[in-house]
Design a protein around this motif. Structure first.
Motif, PDB file in Angstrom:
ATOM      1  N   ARG A   2       0.839  -1.205   0.000  1.00 56.37           N
ATOM      2  CA  ARG A   2       0.000   0.000   0.000  1.00 56.37           C
ATOM      3  C   ARG A   2       0.872   1.253   0.000  1.00 56.37           C
ATOM      4  O   ARG A   2       1.893   1.298   0.661  1.00 56.37           O
ATOM      5  CB  ARG A   2      -0.913   0.017   1.222  1.00 56.37           C
ATOM      6  N   LYS A   3       0.435   2.264  -0.740  1.00 57.63           N
ATOM      7  CA  LYS A   3       1.191   3.512  -0.875  1.00 57.63           C
ATOM      8  C   LYS A   3       0.604   4.628  -0.010  1.00 57.63           C
ATOM      9  O   LYS A   3      -0.592   4.632   0.302  1.00 57.63           O
ATOM     10  CB  LYS A   3       1.202   3.971  -2.330  1.00 57.63           C
ATOM     11  N   VAL A   4       1.474   5.588   0.330  1.00 58.83           N
ATOM     12  CA  VAL A   4       1.107   6.724   1.168  1.00 58.83           C
ATOM     13  C   VAL A   4       1.500   8.008   0.429  1.00 58.83           C
ATOM     14  O   VAL A   4       2.672   8.200   0.098  1.00 58.83           O
ATOM     15  CB  VAL A   4       1.843   6.665   2.528  1.00 58.83           C
ATOM     16  N   LEU A   5       0.523   8.871   0.174  1.00 59.66           N
ATOM     17  CA  LEU A   5       0.804  10.188  -0.378  1.00 59.66           C
ATOM     18  C   LEU A   5       1.269  11.069   0.767  1.00 59.66           C
ATOM     19  O   LEU A   5       0.650  11.084   1.834  1.00 59.66           O
ATOM     20  CB  LEU A   5      -0.466  10.772  -1.002  1.00 59.66           C
ATOM     21  N   VAL A   6       2.362  11.799   0.573  1.00 61.81           N
ATOM     22  CA  VAL A   6       2.891  12.647   1.647  1.00 61.81           C
ATOM     23  C   VAL A   6       3.214  14.030   1.092  1.00 61.81           C
ATOM     24  O   VAL A   6       3.737  14.158  -0.012  1.00 61.81           O
ATOM     25  CB  VAL A   6       4.114  11.996   2.332  1.00 61.81           C
ATOM     26  N   GLU A 157      -1.291   2.776  12.072  1.00 59.21           N
ATOM     27  CA  GLU A 157      -2.281   1.780  12.499  1.00 59.21           C
ATOM     28  C   GLU A 157      -3.326   1.558  11.403  1.00 59.21           C
ATOM     29  O   GLU A 157      -3.706   0.423  11.123  1.00 59.21           O
ATOM     30  CB  GLU A 157      -2.945   2.216  13.806  1.00 59.21           C
ATOM     31  N   ARG A 158      -3.773   2.623  10.781  1.00 57.90           N
ATOM     32  CA  ARG A 158      -4.745   2.496   9.690  1.00 57.90           C
ATOM     33  C   ARG A 158      -4.151   1.703   8.532  1.00 57.90           C
ATOM     34  O   ARG A 158      -4.816   0.846   7.943  1.00 57.90           O
ATOM     35  CB  ARG A 158      -5.188   3.883   9.225  1.00 57.90           C
ATOM     36  N   GLU A 163      -3.868  -3.313   5.383  1.00 55.67           N
ATOM     37  CA  GLU A 163      -3.058  -4.394   4.819  1.00 55.67           C
ATOM     38  C   GLU A 163      -3.459  -5.760   5.340  1.00 55.67           C
ATOM     39  O   GLU A 163      -3.256  -6.766   4.666  1.00 55.67           O
ATOM     40  CB  GLU A 163      -1.579  -4.109   5.043  1.00 55.67           C
ATOM     41  N   ARG A 164      -4.064  -5.783   6.520  1.00 55.46           N
ATOM     42  CA  ARG A 164      -4.569  -7.070   7.039  1.00 55.46           C
ATOM     43  C   ARG A 164      -5.811  -7.484   6.275  1.00 55.46           C
ATOM     44  O   ARG A 164      -6.152  -8.655   6.231  1.00 55.46           O
ATOM     45  CB  ARG A 164      -4.879  -6.959   8.529  1.00 55.46           C
ATOM     46  N   GLY A 165      -6.493  -6.473   5.720  1.00 56.08           N
ATOM     47  CA  GLY A 165      -7.607  -6.662   4.819  1.00 56.08           C
ATOM     48  C   GLY A 165      -8.851  -7.170   5.373  1.00 56.08           C
ATOM     49  O   GLY A 165      -9.701  -7.718   4.863  1.00 56.08           O
TER      50      GLY A 165
END
Length: 165
Positions: A2-6, A157-158, A163-165
């Motif tokens: 999963r990607k994170v926009l920063v 945490e989110r 990712e645990r889905g």
């Protein structure tokens, strides 16, 4: 993965209106960078604004939804209308997020683009009011979980939950 926009300023890029950065020194963000999760973006630069540039605020009594709907403007202290840059930058951030499969964003609080909980009140007197920036609002409206630089632990945490889905 999963990607994170920063926000680019949080990664040390000197893209803020005053030509400075506001780097976030957090081990989680460092780990995300090492894992290749981060998609670094500055909506104001993507919207065509220069560095440095005059500060800008959403006009008094309006909010990000009003700006996106064309009912309010983003102005500089001199009254220059920079709304189109902020709207364009928000749409650029959303397109970038969608292209990269971003699931959450880590944005700079108080910014008229990236603020999540508070923004300046539009008077250029340093007062903050509850509200969102234009980009933060648009991302949230399209299902991206948005956090500010003080909420990295909650963001992590989110991300784990997703990712645990």
């Amino acid at each position: 993965m999963r990607k994170v926009l920063v926000s680019a300023c949080l990664m040390g890029r000197r893209v803020r209106y005053d030509g400075r950065a506001k780097p976030v020194g957090d081990d989680t963000v460092t780990r995300w960078r090492e894992e290749g999760r981060l998609v670094v973006h500055c909506p104001e630069i993507a919207g065509g604004l220069p560095v440095p540039r005059p500060p800008a605020e959403i006009e008094p009594g309006a909010d990000a939804a009003d700006v996106l709907a064309g009912r309010a403007r983003v102005l500089t202290p001199e009254g220059a209308d920079v709304t189109d840059h902020f709207v364009s930058g928000a749409h650029s951030a959303l397109a970038t997020a969608q292209t990269h499969g971003v699931v959450l964003a880590l944005l700079k609080e108080s910014s008229p683009s990236c603020g999540l909980h508070v923004v300046y009140d539009g008077t250029f007197e340093g007062r903050k009011v509850p509200g969102e920036g234009v980009t933060a609002h648009l991302l949230r409206e399209h299902g991206v979980a948005v956090f500010n630089e003080n909420e990295v632990a909650r963001a992590a945490e989110r991300l784990r939950t997703l990712e645990r889905g």
